[in-house]
Enzyme design. Structure first.
Site, PDB file in Angstrom:
ATOM      1  N   GLY A 153       2.413   2.145  10.994  1.00 43.22           N
ATOM      2  CA  GLY A 153       3.443   3.203  10.823  1.00 43.22           C
ATOM      3  C   GLY A 153       4.046   3.452  11.905  1.00 43.22           C
ATOM      4  O   GLY A 153       4.817   4.550  12.162  1.00 43.22           O
TER       5      GLY A 153
ATOM      6  N   SER B 122       3.280  -2.434  10.538  1.00 45.72           N
ATOM      7  CA  SER B 122       4.755  -2.556  10.719  1.00 45.72           C
ATOM      8  C   SER B 122       5.405  -3.507  10.338  1.00 45.72           C
ATOM      9  O   SER B 122       6.393  -4.185  11.045  1.00 45.72           O
ATOM     10  CB  SER B 122       5.075  -2.223  12.423  1.00 45.72           C
ATOM     11  OG  SER B 122       4.563  -0.822  12.468  1.00 45.72           O
TER      12      SER B 122
ATOM     13  N   ASN C 121       0.783  -1.063  -0.033  1.00 45.54           N
ATOM     14  CA  ASN C 121      -0.175  -0.058  -0.068  1.00 45.54           C
ATOM     15  C   ASN C 121       0.939   1.337   0.066  1.00 45.54           C
ATOM     16  O   ASN C 121       1.492   1.710   0.871  1.00 45.54           O
ATOM     17  CB  ASN C 121      -0.863   0.121   1.348  1.00 45.54           C
ATOM     18  CG  ASN C 121      -1.813   1.072   1.383  1.00 45.54           C
ATOM     19  OD1 ASN C 121      -1.797   2.175   0.614  1.00 45.54           O
ATOM     20  ND2 ASN C 121      -2.385   1.348   2.503  1.00 45.54           N
ATOM     21  N   TRP C 122       0.832   1.993  -1.250  1.00 45.58           N
ATOM     22  CA  TRP C 122       1.948   3.032  -1.217  1.00 45.58           C
ATOM     23  C   TRP C 122       1.146   4.301  -0.671  1.00 45.58           C
ATOM     24  O   TRP C 122       1.971   5.209  -0.522  1.00 45.58           O
ATOM     25  CB  TRP C 122       2.222   3.451  -2.859  1.00 45.58           C
ATOM     26  CG  TRP C 122       3.037   2.099  -3.431  1.00 45.58           C
ATOM     27  CD1 TRP C 122       3.419   1.104  -2.907  1.00 45.58           C
ATOM     28  CD2 TRP C 122       3.303   2.472  -4.759  1.00 45.58           C
ATOM     29  NE1 TRP C 122       4.256   0.304  -3.852  1.00 45.58           N
ATOM     30  CE2 TRP C 122       4.447   1.263  -5.127  1.00 45.58           C
ATOM     31  CE3 TRP C 122       3.047   3.332  -6.017  1.00 45.58           C
ATOM     32  CZ2 TRP C 122       4.836   0.880  -6.314  1.00 45.58           C
ATOM     33  CZ3 TRP C 122       4.015   2.980  -6.751  1.00 45.58           C
ATOM     34  CH2 TRP C 122       4.753   1.797  -7.356  1.00 45.58           C
ATOM     35  N   LYS C 123      -0.043   4.183  -0.328  1.00 44.50           N
ATOM     36  CA  LYS C 123      -0.625   5.603   0.221  1.00 44.50           C
ATOM     37  C   LYS C 123      -0.246   6.652  -0.736  1.00 44.50           C
ATOM     38  O   LYS C 123      -0.339   6.443  -1.840  1.00 44.50           O
ATOM     39  CB  LYS C 123      -0.172   5.840   1.603  1.00 44.50           C
ATOM     40  CG  LYS C 123      -0.128   4.473   2.507  1.00 44.50           C
ATOM     41  CD  LYS C 123      -0.096   4.536   4.028  1.00 44.50           C
ATOM     42  CE  LYS C 123      -0.188   3.392   4.686  1.00 44.50           C
ATOM     43  NZ  LYS C 123      -0.202   3.615   5.790  1.00 44.50           N
TER      44      LYS C 123
ATOM     45  N   GLY D   3       2.933  -1.331   4.287  1.00 46.73           N
ATOM     46  CA  GLY D   3       2.754   0.159   3.911  1.00 46.73           C
ATOM     47  C   GLY D   3       4.097   0.707   3.624  1.00 46.73           C
ATOM     48  O   GLY D   3       4.592   0.334   2.767  1.00 46.73           O
TER      49      GLY D   3
ATOM     50  N   HIS E  14      -9.568   1.314   5.239  1.00 48.79           N
ATOM     51  CA  HIS E  14      -8.319   1.646   5.815  1.00 48.79           C
ATOM     52  C   HIS E  14      -8.491   2.621   7.067  1.00 48.79           C
ATOM     53  O   HIS E  14      -9.404   3.418   7.067  1.00 48.79           O
ATOM     54  CB  HIS E  14      -7.424   2.230   4.876  1.00 48.79           C
ATOM     55  CG  HIS E  14      -5.850   1.970   5.519  1.00 48.79           C
ATOM     56  ND1 HIS E  14      -5.382   2.925   6.345  1.00 48.79           N
ATOM     57  CD2 HIS E  14      -4.954   1.009   5.310  1.00 48.79           C
ATOM     58  CE1 HIS E  14      -4.222   2.546   6.534  1.00 48.79           C
ATOM     59  NE2 HIS E  14      -3.907   1.391   5.970  1.00 48.79           N
TER      60      HIS E  14
ATOM     61  N   GLU F  69      -5.518  -4.997  10.972  1.00 50.03           N
ATOM     62  CA  GLU F  69      -4.496  -3.821  11.198  1.00 50.03           C
ATOM     63  C   GLU F  69      -4.645  -3.119  12.581  1.00 50.03           C
ATOM     64  O   GLU F  69      -5.706  -2.337  12.383  1.00 50.03           O
ATOM     65  CB  GLU F  69      -4.401  -2.961  10.038  1.00 50.03           C
ATOM     66  CG  GLU F  69      -4.015  -3.526   8.660  1.00 50.03           C
ATOM     67  CD  GLU F  69      -3.490  -2.404   7.537  1.00 50.03           C
ATOM     68  OE1 GLU F  69      -2.479  -2.427   7.345  1.00 50.03           O
ATOM     69  OE2 GLU F  69      -4.333  -1.459   7.448  1.00 50.03           O
TER      70      GLU F  69
HETATM   71  P1  PGA Z   1       2.944   0.213   7.715  1.00 54.37           P
HETATM   72  O1  PGA Z   1       1.083   0.499   7.229  1.00 54.37           O
HETATM   73  O2  PGA Z   1       3.412  -0.996   7.083  1.00 54.37           O
HETATM   74  O3  PGA Z   1       3.703   1.433   7.350  1.00 54.37           O
HETATM   75  O4  PGA Z   1       2.694   0.028   9.290  1.00 54.37           O
HETATM   76  C1  PGA Z   1       0.522  -0.574   7.110  1.00 54.37           C
HETATM   77  C2  PGA Z   1      -0.674  -0.093   6.443  1.00 54.37           C
HETATM   78  O5  PGA Z   1      -1.343   1.045   6.591  1.00 54.37           O
HETATM   79  O6  PGA Z   1      -1.789  -0.819   5.592  1.00 54.37           O
END
Ligand code: PGA
Length: 227
Positions: A161, A192, A9-11, A213, A86, A155
């Site tokens: 994050g 994470s 997920n590149w956001k 992410g 999300h 999640e």
């Molecule tokens: P992260 O994000 O791997 O940076 O914790 C995961 C997500 O938001 O899907």
């Protein structure tokens, strides 16, 4: 190890099409796992990758809805997956009803929804408190839907994050709960995930993949995860 589903997920990254193309081309296509990239939607048709996903869509198919993206448009671009619910969208006001509408629209267009749950859970809760929150999110998102058509990503919001993932044992317990109580066939863990902890999550019986992410923006790191 079983064939897993690994979604990057590149956001809201990266900032240019050139960087997006470079990033996609540096991710290995050769993996025993199914690897899916979810770039920002305007890059979906611009990057080359075998499996692609969107980060969100709208519940209506077409009409006067400025700024929205339809499940039918995703299907037309051969986008196979779409994240829904999300926690970063729920924190902007996305409700359970909106999530349910998006899932129904995606199922209707044969785009696989990846329902993200875990918003509302806090650090230190025991598994029972967590399942209460998740039960509510799953009940409302999956009503009137064949749950077997939906991938669920667990999640915990505090793990996203933060560099502080859940333990694989906790994630496994929750994955088992989601499968047995809701007839869901595939459950991912997200929050994470990195190249050091990915394997431990994938070794759990009921975890069928990962939603990644930050580490999906680092080619070396993401390639280690998918290898
Ligand atoms: P992260 O994000 O791997 O940076 O914790 C995961 C997500 O938001 O899907």
């Amino acid at each position: 190890m079983k064939r897993s589903l690994i979604i990057g997920n590149w956001k809201l990254n990266p900032l240019t099409l050139l960087q997006a193309r470079n990033l996609a081309s540096s991710i290995s296509h050769v993996s025993k796992h199914e690897v899916v990239l979810c770039p920002p939607s305007l890059y979906l048709s611009e990057i080359e990758f075998p499996h692609k996903g969107a980060q969100d869509c709208f519940w209506q198919l077409k009409g006067p809805y400025t700024g929205q993206l339809s499940a039918a448009q995703l299907k037309d671009l051969k986008v196979e997956y779409c994240l829904v619910g999300h926690s970063e969208r729920r924190s902007l006001g996305e409700t359970d009803d909106m999530v349910a509408g998006k899932i129904a629209a995606l199922v209707d267009q044969q785009v696989t929804p990846v329902l993200c749950i875990g918003f509302g859970t806090t650090v230190g809760e025991d598994d029972l408190e967590v399942t209460d929150v998740l039960r509510h999110q799953l009940d409302s998102a999956l009503k009137d839907i064949d749950a077997g058509l939906v991938v669920v990503a667990y999640e915990p919001v505090w793990a996203i994050g933060s560099g502080k993932p859940a333990t694989p044992e906790h994630a496994e317990k929750i994955a088992l709960f989601i499968k047995t109580k809701f007839n869901v066939k595939r459950v991912l863990y997200g929050g994470s995930v990195n190249s050091v902890n990915a394997k431990e999550f994938l070794q759990q019986n009921d975890i069928d993949g990962l939603l990644v992410g930050s580490s999906s923006l680092l080619p070396e790191e993401f390639n280690k995860i998918i290898s």
